[in-house]
Design a protein around this motif. Structure first.
Motif, short mmCIF file in Angstrom:
data_model
loop_
_atom_site.label_atom_id
_atom_site.label_comp_id
_atom_site.label_asym_id
_atom_site.label_seq_id
_atom_site.Cartn_x
_atom_site.Cartn_y
_atom_site.Cartn_z
N SER A 2 0.82 -1.20 0.00
CA SER A 2 0.00 0.00 0.00
C SER A 2 0.86 1.25 0.00
N THR A 3 0.21 2.39 -0.35
CA THR A 3 0.91 3.67 -0.33
C THR A 3 1.39 4.00 1.08
N THR A 4 0.57 3.67 2.08
CA THR A 4 0.96 3.93 3.47
C THR A 4 2.21 3.15 3.83
N SER A 5 2.28 1.91 3.40
CA SER A 5 3.46 1.10 3.70
C SER A 5 4.71 1.69 3.08
N ARG A 6 4.59 2.15 1.84
CA ARG A 6 5.75 2.75 1.17
C ARG A 6 6.20 4.01 1.89
N ARG A 7 5.25 4.81 2.35
CA ARG A 7 5.61 6.05 3.05
C ARG A 7 6.35 5.74 4.35
N TYR A 8 5.83 4.80 5.11
CA TYR A 8 6.49 4.46 6.36
C TYR A 8 7.85 3.79 6.11
N GLY A 9 7.94 3.00 5.06
CA GLY A 9 9.22 2.39 4.73
C GLY A 9 10.25 3.45 4.35
N ALA A 10 9.83 4.44 3.56
CA ALA A 10 10.74 5.51 3.17
C ALA A 10 11.23 6.28 4.40
N LEU A 11 10.32 6.55 5.34
CA LEU A 11 10.71 7.26 6.56
C LEU A 11 11.69 6.42 7.38
N GLY A 85 14.50 1.84 2.33
CA GLY A 85 13.45 1.56 3.30
C GLY A 85 12.25 0.87 2.69
N VAL A 86 11.86 1.32 1.48
CA VAL A 86 10.72 0.69 0.79
C VAL A 86 11.07 -0.75 0.43
#
Length: 569
Positions: A2-11, A85-86
């Motif tokens: 999901s988009t949320t997962s990618r955002r948290y992975g990038a952070l 991170g992603v």
């Protein structure tokens, strides 16, 4: 994913990189600031980047080019870290491998710099290890989002119209023959048992529960990332502060320079026209241009500094800082210019230098007759090649220890640098100099020569309009046009100005100390309304007038007439 997962992975990836870089800074206090990963990698970039890009950075950012490089490197690193991170969400090993690659690059960059040793690998190793630990904490450890790829809870399917809600609330296994039939709940989801929904229209689908990341997991993740990012910032800034405290400012402040046996000639009255926008005759230390390849200013202890003169010589010699101060010192005004200075540019300055004549030091080592080049080598390994004949022809070429009445500023070469009138800095003005090697141009190319610059760089005759500036709006009537002109070690004999391609008009030259400095000039113009083009050209003491032909700074300095467009009302 999901988009949320990618955002948290990038952070998570950015946080891991920030920790790696931030923690490496205080470690680099022990091993030297040049061993910090960001600086070490940036130094490799400076050495490897195409010359056209390097010149573009100087043209755009001027003396802030190093800050721009470090910021740009940090931005690129942030993007790379976000990608790691992603990737780590899908497979942690991919993210850890990426950090290992980053650490290896930092180690290689640090240990291959001039004067480095194995200890310089420590900041990158420590930083990469902690960065990997942080990434693990967020992907598989206590700060992990659970689950990373969160899906909305499985919807409940209301019973068929013939019946009410399932009384027991238990999930009924699906029929082996196929999908669950109407009125039969779906199998138990890995995320938990299916909740029973109230009766509704036949076939109605009603999601139950939050559609997104578990709030408690999100709170834990954001709190952890915030704390670690804050720690990284504090560690990074603290490391830089400690590196400054361990620098040589205190040692420099304690130095008392001896009086010169040959003071500089007094600046004659009228040499400084003191006009608004006109560069002062003597450039203050804080305003003197700085162009070099050092991303961090070398901190050289004067007590341990040594100058070695060797190579094609009859007798090798080594001098300490105290040795130089004990010698008869001379003081001279000399204008220095950078070969990267565009026509009309400001990469030029005039200062009062104190030092030992290089001619005397070279005479003491007895150079071989065929040693036509003196290679100055900086403490960070940078080199410049100066013609031996220039250093021995009687001009005031100095091994300088002072600038405008004080010890050299650290950023301008403390404790010792070279100052040579008449040559661009890239072939003469070695800062933080620690070695002079007598060799031949046929045997050795200094730093800039393989990068496309001329092996020898005599300064070209140039002039500049300082006032009025480009696009200034002026009032009709008398206007003072003024600027500076230079042809170090030849001197300026004439400056001319013209308006709108008209006849050349001779400007008035201000007095100057010597042929080794620039000269201010002025011309009175009766300005008329409209848009006008002002141009200037200079003639040196040999009778040569600067050429109109436009040439870029490479390979041996820019040429052309400085042109300014102004509007008169």
């Amino acid at each position: 994913m999901s988009t949320t997962s990618r955002r948290y992975g990038a952070l998570a990836g950015i946080t891991a990189a920030a920790v790696a870089i931030g923690i490496a800074e205080p470690v680099a206090v022990l091993t030297g600031p040049r061993s910090a990963p960001l600086v070490a990698v940036g130094g490799v970039v400076v050495d490897a980047v195409p010359e056209s890009l390097k010149q573009l950075a100087i043209d755009i950012f001027g003396t802030a080019d190093k800050i721009a490089l470090l910021v740009g490197t940090a931005v690129l690193l942030g993007g790379f870290a976000a990608l790691l991170g992603v990737l780590a969400i899908r497979r942690l090993a991919l993210g850890l491998a990426g950090i290992a690659v980053f650490g290896a690059i930092g180690v290689a960059a640090a240990v291959t710099r001039s004067g480095a040793d194995l200890a310089d690998a420590l900041p990158s190793l420590v930083g990469a290890s902690l960065g990997a630990l942080v990434l693990w904490l967020f992907i598989a450890g206590p700060f992990e989002l659970n689950p990373w790829s969160w899906s909305p809870p499985t919807p409940n399917i209301a019973p068929a119209s013939s019946g009410g809600p399932v009384s027991s609330g238990a999930a009924v296994p699906a029929s082996p023959a196929g999908p669950a039939s109407p009125g039969v709940p779906v199998p138990v989801s890995p995320a938990g048992p299916v909740q029973v929904a109230p009766a509704g229209p036949a076939g109605a689908v009603e999601p139950v529960g939050p559609a997104g990341v578990d709030p408690e997991s999100r709170r834990r993740f954001l709190t952890g990332s915030g704390a670690l990012l804050g720690t990284a910032v504090v560690a990074g800034l603290g490391g830089r502060w400690l590196a400054g405290r361990r620098g040589v400012s205190a040692a420099r402040d304690a130095i008392r320079l001896p009086a010169p046996v040959a003071p500089a000639p007094a600046v004659p009255a009228g040499a400084n026209l003191a006009l608004t926008q006109l560069a002062p005759y003597v450039t203050p230390n804080f305003g003197f241009y700085r162009i070099d390849t050092a991303l961090v200013v070398p901190q050289v202890d004067p007590d341990t500094w040594r100058l070695r003169i060797h190579g094609r010589v009859g007798q090798e010699r080594t001098y300490s800082y105290a040795d130089l101060l004990a010698r008869p010192l001379v003081e001279r005004y000399v204008t220095l210019a950078c070969v990267s200075n565009e026509v009309g540019g400001d990469l030029i300055g005039n200062a009062r230098w104190l030092g030992v004549p290089l001619r005397e030091l070279l005479d003491e080592v007895e150079p071989d007759d065929d040693a036509d080049q003196v290679v100055g080598r900086s403490v960070d390994g940078w080199t410049c090649g100066t013609p031996t004949a220039v250093l021995r022809d009687g001009r005031d070429a100095l091994l300088a220890v002072g600038m405008n009445g004080e010890p050299l500023p650290v950023e301008h070469g403390f404790p010792v640098r070279m100052v040579v009138p008449g040559l661009y800095g890239y072939v003469s003005a070695c800062k933080w100099v620690t070695e002079l090697e007598l060799t031949r141009f046929a045997d050795f190319d200094a730093y800039w020569v393989p990068r496309g610059w001329s092996a020898q760089g005599p300064i070209k005759t140039q002039s500049r309009i300082d006032t009025p500036r480009r696009r200034n709006r002026l009032t009709a009537g008398p206007v003072t046009v003024a600027g500076v002109a230079w042809a170090q070690h030849r001197g300026i004999s004439q400056v001319e100005v013209r308006v709108d391609d008209g006849q050349w008009q001779e400007a008035v030259l201000a007095p100057t100390v010597s042929v080794d400095t620039w000269v201010q000039w002025s011309w009175r113009w009766d300005a008329t309304p409209g848009e006008h083009q002002l141009q200037v050209r200079a003639t040196d003491a040999t009778g040569a007038t600067q050429t109109e032909r436009t040439q870029d700074v490479a390979p041996d300095g820019a040429t052309g007439w400085h042109t300014v467009t102004v509007t008169v009302r």
